[in-house]
Write a protein that holds these residues in place. Structure first.
Motif, PDB file in Angstrom:
ATOM      1  N   GLY A  70       5.239   9.209  15.378  1.00  0.00           N
ATOM      2  CA  GLY A  70       6.024   8.077  15.875  1.00  0.00           C
ATOM      3  C   GLY A  70       7.417   8.459  16.319  1.00  0.00           C
ATOM      4  O   GLY A  70       7.767   9.640  16.432  1.00  0.00           O
ATOM      5  N   ASP A  71       8.228   7.415  16.538  1.00  0.00           N
ATOM      6  CA  ASP A  71       9.592   7.595  17.037  1.00  0.00           C
ATOM      7  C   ASP A  71      10.642   7.678  15.939  1.00  0.00           C
ATOM      8  O   ASP A  71      11.705   8.228  16.143  1.00  0.00           O
ATOM      9  CB  ASP A  71       9.976   6.425  17.961  1.00  0.00           C
ATOM     10  CG  ASP A  71       9.195   6.434  19.250  1.00  0.00           C
ATOM     11  OD1 ASP A  71       8.925   7.528  19.781  1.00  0.00           O
ATOM     12  OD2 ASP A  71       8.859   5.345  19.740  1.00  0.00           O
ATOM     13  N   THR A  72      10.357   7.084  14.790  1.00  0.00           N
ATOM     14  CA  THR A  72      11.345   7.041  13.723  1.00  0.00           C
ATOM     15  C   THR A  72      10.677   7.027  12.354  1.00  0.00           C
ATOM     16  O   THR A  72       9.618   6.414  12.188  1.00  0.00           O
ATOM     17  CB  THR A  72      12.267   5.803  13.862  1.00  0.00           C
ATOM     18  OG1 THR A  72      13.157   5.767  12.740  1.00  0.00           O
ATOM     19  CG2 THR A  72      11.492   4.503  13.926  1.00  0.00           C
ATOM     20  N   LEU A  73      11.294   7.685  11.396  1.00  0.00           N
ATOM     21  CA  LEU A  73      10.795   7.661  10.021  1.00  0.00           C
ATOM     22  C   LEU A  73      11.169   6.364   9.308  1.00  0.00           C
ATOM     23  O   LEU A  73      10.794   6.153   8.161  1.00  0.00           O
ATOM     24  CB  LEU A  73      11.313   8.859   9.232  1.00  0.00           C
ATOM     25  CG  LEU A  73      10.733  10.212   9.623  1.00  0.00           C
ATOM     26  CD1 LEU A  73      11.379  11.323   8.811  1.00  0.00           C
ATOM     27  CD2 LEU A  73       9.232  10.250   9.466  1.00  0.00           C
ATOM     28  N   ASP A  74      11.893   5.491   9.994  1.00  0.00           N
ATOM     29  CA  ASP A  74      12.232   4.192   9.422  1.00  0.00           C
ATOM     30  C   ASP A  74      11.093   3.192   9.585  1.00  0.00           C
ATOM     31  O   ASP A  74      11.199   2.050   9.154  1.00  0.00           O
ATOM     32  CB  ASP A  74      13.507   3.639  10.060  1.00  0.00           C
ATOM     33  CG  ASP A  74      14.723   4.477   9.704  1.00  0.00           C
ATOM     34  OD1 ASP A  74      14.756   5.022   8.582  1.00  0.00           O
ATOM     35  OD2 ASP A  74      15.622   4.606  10.542  1.00  0.00           O
ATOM     36  N   SER A  75       9.991   3.615  10.200  1.00  0.00           N
ATOM     37  CA  SER A  75       8.848   2.732  10.427  1.00  0.00           C
ATOM     38  C   SER A  75       8.210   2.325   9.107  1.00  0.00           C
ATOM     39  O   SER A  75       8.057   3.143   8.205  1.00  0.00           O
ATOM     40  CB  SER A  75       7.784   3.439  11.270  1.00  0.00           C
ATOM     41  OG  SER A  75       8.302   3.826  12.502  1.00  0.00           O
ATOM     42  N   PRO A  76       7.801   1.054   9.012  1.00  0.00           N
ATOM     43  CA  PRO A  76       7.093   0.625   7.803  1.00  0.00           C
ATOM     44  C   PRO A  76       5.629   1.058   7.852  1.00  0.00           C
ATOM     45  O   PRO A  76       5.041   1.208   8.919  1.00  0.00           O
ATOM     46  CB  PRO A  76       7.214  -0.903   7.860  1.00  0.00           C
ATOM     47  CG  PRO A  76       7.350  -1.216   9.314  1.00  0.00           C
ATOM     48  CD  PRO A  76       8.069  -0.042   9.933  1.00  0.00           C
ATOM     49  N   CYS A  77       5.072   1.278   6.672  1.00  0.00           N
ATOM     50  CA  CYS A  77       3.647   1.589   6.558  1.00  0.00           C
ATOM     51  C   CYS A  77       3.165   1.067   5.214  1.00  0.00           C
ATOM     52  O   CYS A  77       3.962   0.675   4.366  1.00  0.00           O
ATOM     53  CB  CYS A  77       3.389   3.080   6.716  1.00  0.00           C
ATOM     54  SG  CYS A  77       4.070   4.111   5.411  1.00  0.00           S
ATOM     55  N   VAL A  78       1.870   1.054   5.024  1.00  0.00           N
ATOM     56  CA  VAL A  78       1.314   0.603   3.748  1.00  0.00           C
ATOM     57  C   VAL A  78       1.101   1.813   2.840  1.00  0.00           C
ATOM     58  O   VAL A  78       0.977   2.932   3.307  1.00  0.00           O
ATOM     59  CB  VAL A  78      -0.004  -0.178   3.940  1.00  0.00           C
ATOM     60  CG1 VAL A  78       0.237  -1.449   4.729  1.00  0.00           C
ATOM     61  CG2 VAL A  78      -1.070   0.679   4.584  1.00  0.00           C
ATOM     62  N   THR A  79       1.045   1.550   1.549  1.00  0.00           N
ATOM     63  CA  THR A  79       0.793   2.622   0.588  1.00  0.00           C
ATOM     64  C   THR A  79      -0.687   3.001   0.625  1.00  0.00           C
ATOM     65  O   THR A  79      -1.527   2.256   1.135  1.00  0.00           O
ATOM     66  CB  THR A  79       1.155   2.183  -0.839  1.00  0.00           C
ATOM     67  OG1 THR A  79       0.283   1.128  -1.232  1.00  0.00           O
ATOM     68  CG2 THR A  79       2.614   1.741  -0.946  1.00  0.00           C
ATOM     69  N   TYR A  80      -1.017   4.135   0.042  1.00  0.00           N
ATOM     70  CA  TYR A  80      -2.406   4.568  -0.038  1.00  0.00           C
ATOM     71  C   TYR A  80      -3.233   3.586  -0.869  1.00  0.00           C
ATOM     72  O   TYR A  80      -4.371   3.275  -0.524  1.00  0.00           O
ATOM     73  CB  TYR A  80      -2.508   5.983  -0.610  1.00  0.00           C
ATOM     74  CG  TYR A  80      -2.253   7.035   0.431  1.00  0.00           C
ATOM     75  CD1 TYR A  80      -3.304   7.567   1.163  1.00  0.00           C
ATOM     76  CD2 TYR A  80      -0.968   7.487   0.710  1.00  0.00           C
ATOM     77  CE1 TYR A  80      -3.087   8.528   2.135  1.00  0.00           C
ATOM     78  CE2 TYR A  80      -0.738   8.440   1.682  1.00  0.00           C
ATOM     79  CZ  TYR A  80      -1.797   8.957   2.389  1.00  0.00           C
ATOM     80  OH  TYR A  80      -1.575   9.901   3.359  1.00  0.00           O
ATOM     81  N   ALA A  81      -2.678   3.090  -1.974  1.00  0.00           N
ATOM     82  CA  ALA A  81      -3.408   2.138  -2.817  1.00  0.00           C
ATOM     83  C   ALA A  81      -3.664   0.842  -2.060  1.00  0.00           C
ATOM     84  O   ALA A  81      -4.745   0.260  -2.156  1.00  0.00           O
ATOM     85  CB  ALA A  81      -2.629   1.873  -4.100  1.00  0.00           C
ATOM     86  N   HIS A  82      -2.692   0.390  -1.300  1.00  0.00           N
ATOM     87  CA  HIS A  82      -2.857  -0.839  -0.506  1.00  0.00           C
ATOM     88  C   HIS A  82      -3.944  -0.628   0.546  1.00  0.00           C
ATOM     89  O   HIS A  82      -4.834  -1.465   0.710  1.00  0.00           O
ATOM     90  CB  HIS A  82      -1.519  -1.210   0.139  1.00  0.00           C
ATOM     91  CG  HIS A  82      -1.548  -2.501   0.867  1.00  0.00           C
ATOM     92  ND1 HIS A  82      -1.111  -3.661   0.298  1.00  0.00           N
ATOM     93  CD2 HIS A  82      -1.968  -2.821   2.116  1.00  0.00           C
ATOM     94  CE1 HIS A  82      -1.262  -4.657   1.162  1.00  0.00           C
ATOM     95  NE2 HIS A  82      -1.773  -4.161   2.278  1.00  0.00           N
ATOM     96  N   ARG A  83      -3.865   0.486   1.261  1.00  0.00           N
ATOM     97  CA  ARG A  83      -4.850   0.795   2.312  1.00  0.00           C
ATOM     98  C   ARG A  83      -6.261   0.874   1.732  1.00  0.00           C
ATOM     99  O   ARG A  83      -7.223   0.454   2.366  1.00  0.00           O
ATOM    100  CB  ARG A  83      -4.497   2.100   3.013  1.00  0.00           C
ATOM    101  CG  ARG A  83      -5.421   2.431   4.181  1.00  0.00           C
ATOM    102  CD  ARG A  83      -5.057   3.720   4.893  1.00  0.00           C
ATOM    103  NE  ARG A  83      -3.712   3.659   5.447  1.00  0.00           N
ATOM    104  CZ  ARG A  83      -2.766   4.560   5.203  1.00  0.00           C
ATOM    105  NH1 ARG A  83      -3.011   5.593   4.428  1.00  0.00           N
ATOM    106  NH2 ARG A  83      -1.572   4.438   5.732  1.00  0.00           N
ATOM    107  N   ALA A  84      -6.399   1.407   0.517  1.00  0.00           N
ATOM    108  CA  ALA A  84      -7.711   1.549  -0.113  1.00  0.00           C
ATOM    109  C   ALA A  84      -8.199   0.236  -0.727  1.00  0.00           C
ATOM    110  O   ALA A  84      -9.317   0.175  -1.233  1.00  0.00           O
ATOM    111  CB  ALA A  84      -7.656   2.634  -1.182  1.00  0.00           C
ATOM    112  N   GLY A  85      -7.364  -0.812  -0.704  1.00  0.00           N
ATOM    113  CA  GLY A  85      -7.753  -2.091  -1.273  1.00  0.00           C
ATOM    114  C   GLY A  85      -7.662  -2.139  -2.784  1.00  0.00           C
ATOM    115  O   GLY A  85      -8.219  -3.041  -3.420  1.00  0.00           O
ATOM    116  N   LEU A  86      -6.956  -1.190  -3.384  1.00  0.00           N
ATOM    117  CA  LEU A  86      -6.840  -1.149  -4.843  1.00  0.00           C
ATOM    118  C   LEU A  86      -5.848  -2.171  -5.378  1.00  0.00           C
ATOM    119  O   LEU A  86      -5.989  -2.659  -6.490  1.00  0.00           O
ATOM    120  CB  LEU A  86      -6.453   0.253  -5.311  1.00  0.00           C
ATOM    121  CG  LEU A  86      -7.430   1.364  -4.933  1.00  0.00           C
ATOM    122  CD1 LEU A  86      -6.884   2.718  -5.342  1.00  0.00           C
ATOM    123  CD2 LEU A  86      -8.794   1.108  -5.574  1.00  0.00           C
TER     124      LEU A  86
END
Length: 147
Positions: A70-86
């Motif tokens: 991407g363009d910036t490390l300030d971008s939001p993302c989800v955690t691994y646990a969130h992505r896995a539905g945990l």
């Protein structure tokens, strides 16, 4: 910790991670002719390559190098646990997550990659990834076996 001791510890950690950092520089530099660009982020103790042109998106850390699509490390993302539905968790900054991996490399040096792969690789079960998410959520706990 006194400032001089903290600075010396950082220098030792950066030196210990040099073989992995060199790998990161090679990977990042491969993207330069295709639009990637690099800069130093002192707060992250890392050289960051943005707009790296290959991969599924996101970032990967090698020593003191962060390779980011991407363009910036300030971008939001989800955690691994969130992505896995945990569990449901707040979004994190990708830069905070990757900074935790930089710190992990500074402690483990060349041992980081084999341990990371042995403990599950890119997975929500990997204690390195869980710790990086915890650090990004709270600002504490980047070491995999801390609370």
């Amino acid at each position: 910790m006194p400032a001089a001791l903290l600075a010396a510890t950082r220098v030792l950690g950066i030196a210990w991670a040099v073989p992995c950092t060199l790998l990161g520089l090679l990977v990042g530099a491969a993207g330069l002719p295709f639009g990637a660009h690099a800069h130093l982020r002192r707060a992250d103790c890392a050289i960051v390559f943005h707009r790296w042109p290959w991969g599924p998106g996101g970032a990967i850390t090698f020593g003191n190098v962060i390779v980011h699509t991407g363009d910036t490390l300030d971008s939001p993302c989800v955690t691994y646990a969130h992505r896995a539905g945990l569990r449901e968790e707040a979004r994190i900054r990708i830069g905070d997550h990757e900074r935790a991996h930089v710190y992990q490399y500074m402690v483990l040096g060349v041992l980081f990659l084999p341990l990371y792969l042995l403990l599950g690789g890119v997975s929500g079960r990997n204690p390195f990834e869980r710790a990086a998410d915890r650090y990004a959520l709270t600002g504490r706990g980047w070491w995999p076996w801390s609370r």
